[in-house]
Scaffold this active site. Structure first.
Site, PDB file in Angstrom:
ATOM      1  N   ARG A 105       0.797  -1.121  -0.065  1.00 40.79           N
ATOM      2  CA  ARG A 105       0.020  -0.046   0.113  1.00 40.79           C
ATOM      3  C   ARG A 105       1.084   1.121  -0.117  1.00 40.79           C
ATOM      4  O   ARG A 105       1.789   1.311   0.813  1.00 40.79           O
ATOM      5  CB  ARG A 105      -0.985   0.036   1.102  1.00 40.79           C
ATOM      6  CG  ARG A 105      -1.486   1.444   1.447  1.00 40.79           C
ATOM      7  CD  ARG A 105      -2.790   1.193   2.366  1.00 40.79           C
ATOM      8  NE  ARG A 105      -3.828   0.547   1.819  1.00 40.79           N
ATOM      9  CZ  ARG A 105      -5.242   0.632   2.512  1.00 40.79           C
ATOM     10  NH1 ARG A 105      -5.319   1.435   3.257  1.00 40.79           N
ATOM     11  NH2 ARG A 105      -6.381  -0.173   1.935  1.00 40.79           N
ATOM     12  N   HIS A 132      -7.435   0.675  -6.330  1.00 43.36           N
ATOM     13  CA  HIS A 132      -7.552  -0.107  -5.388  1.00 43.36           C
ATOM     14  C   HIS A 132      -8.242  -1.569  -5.795  1.00 43.36           C
ATOM     15  O   HIS A 132      -9.252  -1.714  -5.653  1.00 43.36           O
ATOM     16  CB  HIS A 132      -8.582   0.709  -4.327  1.00 43.36           C
ATOM     17  CG  HIS A 132      -8.232   0.078  -2.865  1.00 43.36           C
ATOM     18  ND1 HIS A 132      -7.574  -1.138  -2.421  1.00 43.36           N
ATOM     19  CD2 HIS A 132      -9.146   0.219  -1.751  1.00 43.36           C
ATOM     20  CE1 HIS A 132      -7.912  -1.211  -1.247  1.00 43.36           C
ATOM     21  NE2 HIS A 132      -8.670  -0.553  -0.856  1.00 43.36           N
ATOM     22  N   GLN A 135     -10.081  -3.842  -3.556  1.00 44.56           N
ATOM     23  CA  GLN A 135     -11.232  -3.513  -3.130  1.00 44.56           C
ATOM     24  C   GLN A 135     -12.272  -3.951  -4.136  1.00 44.56           C
ATOM     25  O   GLN A 135     -13.453  -4.584  -3.535  1.00 44.56           O
ATOM     26  CB  GLN A 135     -11.354  -1.944  -2.951  1.00 44.56           C
ATOM     27  CG  GLN A 135     -12.630  -1.571  -2.256  1.00 44.56           C
ATOM     28  CD  GLN A 135     -12.872  -1.946  -0.921  1.00 44.56           C
ATOM     29  OE1 GLN A 135     -11.915  -1.751   0.159  1.00 44.56           O
ATOM     30  NE2 GLN A 135     -13.966  -2.429  -0.531  1.00 44.56           N
ATOM     31  N   ASP A 221     -17.146   7.284  -1.897  1.00 51.12           N
ATOM     32  CA  ASP A 221     -15.952   7.043  -0.851  1.00 51.12           C
ATOM     33  C   ASP A 221     -15.789   8.246  -0.425  1.00 51.12           C
ATOM     34  O   ASP A 221     -16.292   9.551  -0.561  1.00 51.12           O
ATOM     35  CB  ASP A 221     -14.829   6.526  -1.664  1.00 51.12           C
ATOM     36  CG  ASP A 221     -13.562   6.139  -0.978  1.00 51.12           C
ATOM     37  OD1 ASP A 221     -13.629   5.982   0.167  1.00 51.12           O
ATOM     38  OD2 ASP A 221     -12.563   6.049  -1.747  1.00 51.12           O
ATOM     39  N   CYS A 261     -16.306   1.413   0.268  1.00 49.30           N
ATOM     40  CA  CYS A 261     -14.934   0.615   0.689  1.00 49.30           C
ATOM     41  C   CYS A 261     -14.767   0.944   2.327  1.00 49.30           C
ATOM     42  O   CYS A 261     -14.071   0.062   2.793  1.00 49.30           O
ATOM     43  CB  CYS A 261     -14.014   1.015  -0.041  1.00 49.30           C
ATOM     44  SG  CYS A 261     -13.514   2.750   0.098  1.00 49.30           S
ATOM     45  N   ARG A 289     -13.570  -8.856   1.378  1.00 49.51           N
ATOM     46  CA  ARG A 289     -12.195  -8.610   1.141  1.00 49.51           C
ATOM     47  C   ARG A 289     -11.282  -9.869   1.490  1.00 49.51           C
ATOM     48  O   ARG A 289     -10.325 -10.255   0.738  1.00 49.51           O
ATOM     49  CB  ARG A 289     -11.780  -7.491   2.116  1.00 49.51           C
ATOM     50  CG  ARG A 289     -12.083  -5.904   1.652  1.00 49.51           C
ATOM     51  CD  ARG A 289     -11.720  -5.566   0.343  1.00 49.51           C
ATOM     52  NE  ARG A 289     -10.249  -5.375   0.144  1.00 49.51           N
ATOM     53  CZ  ARG A 289      -9.381  -4.521   0.763  1.00 49.51           C
ATOM     54  NH1 ARG A 289     -10.115  -3.483   1.384  1.00 49.51           N
ATOM     55  NH2 ARG A 289      -8.346  -4.515   0.719  1.00 49.51           N
TER      56      ARG A 289
END
Ligand code: CP
Ligand code: NVA
Length: 307
Positions: A105, A132, A135, A221, A261, A289
């Site tokens: 990340r 991402h 996700q 988001d 998310c 996830r």
């Protein structure tokens, strides 16, 4: 040694490969729910490198790797030599000699791409400024689990055209659905930055209510992503009308789902009545996830497993 199979953005994988991952996810999840041991990655090691904060990504990879019989090592760049300027290429050479798979990340996509070019083992994107992909694997899997195929459906993306939005747009090209995007002016989608092949699978709407009209899924988001904190105040002002509330959900189909998310800011990008309401599947989404990433770990380390 065969070239490692990296997962740096969603479109690195074909539809066929992602469908394989979903079939494996179903199988792995069912076994997990029955408390049946499945240890295909016994004695394998995942290294997780974090340059930004995380709850879900860290936990889902760490727990997932352990449940597959392997080990996960958490690595924070703040207390490693990477945080003191060691070249990412050198770090990749060293780290990838000590483990079987790496999750990163970080900030710019370029960092993970440079790491991957010098890695002997598969590299998974656990979020960059641009994408991402883990996700959206979970999000699409959750949609299919709840409603069946996503092909031909309409997803409304309300808010910032950020890393999660770009990955939804890549997913639309892979799975052949449409995204109705509504962002404030000056925050619109840039197709090149989103890594799109065309503009055929999305439409931009100045009015978020119009983007939500007739949608099968409404998603949003945070207004300010990690790494962009300096823009916080300007964004708070610009995004005020881009909150998903009950009125906006009312524009979507009656059985539309709501996804986020997480982490969420109630009262900013989403009203509490929506995220805590009946159409919301955010907890299923978060749980998935782990299941989808277990399938991903299995695939990048062992290749196509059937069983
Ligand atoms: N959705 C997500 O990636 O959450 P974390 O930042 O907690 O990992
Ligand atoms: N767009 C958000 C997602 C967090 C999981 C960010 O990048 O901060």
């Amino acid at each position: 040694m065969a070239d490692p199979r990296h997962f740096l953005q969603l479109k690195d994988f074909s539809r066929d490969e992602i469908e394989h991952l979903f079939a494996r996810t179903r199988w792995i999840k069912e076994r997990f729910k029955r408390y049946e041991r499945y240890w295909p990655l016994a004695d394998r090691t995942l290294v997780m490198i974090f340059e930004k904060a995380s709850t879900r990504t860290r936990l889902s990879f760490e727990a997932g790797m352990q449940q597959l019989g392997g080990f996960a090592i958490y690595f924070n760049t703040r207390d490693s030599q990477l945080g003191r300027g060691e070249p990412v290429e050198d770090a990749a050479q060293v780290i990838s000699r000590m483990c079987d798979v790496v999750m990163i990340r970080t900030f710019e996509q370029d960092i993970i791409e440079r790491f991957a070019r010098h890695s002997r083992v598969p590299v998974i994107n656990g979020l960059t400024n641009e994408y991402h992909p883990c996700q959206i694997l979970a999000d699409i899997y959750t949609y299919i689990e709840q409603r069946g195929s996503i092909r031909g459906k309409t997803v409304a993306w309300i808010g910032d055209s950020n890393n999660v939005c770009s990955t939804w747009l890549q997913a639309a090209e892979i799975f052949d659905f449409t995204v109705h995007v509504s962002t404030p002016p000056k925050y619109e989608v840039e197709p090149d930055r989103a890594g799109l092949y065309s503009t055929d699978h999305y439409e931009q709407f100045p009015d978020p209510m119009e983007a939500a009209r007739g949608a099968d899924l409404v998603t949003t988001d945070v207004w300010t992503s990690m790494g962009f904190e300096a823009e916080n105040e300007a964004r708070r002002r610009a995004f005020q009308d881009w909150q998903v509330d009950a009125e906006m959900m009312g524009m979507a189909k009656p059985d539309a789902l709501f996804m986020h998310c997480l982490p969420a800011h109630r009262g900013e990008e989403v009203a509490a009545e929506v995220i805590d309401g009946e159409q919301s599947v955010v907890w299923e989404e978060a749980e998935n996830r782990m299941h989808t990433q277990k399938a991903l770990l299995e695939y990048v380390v062992l290749g196509r497993v059937t069983g």
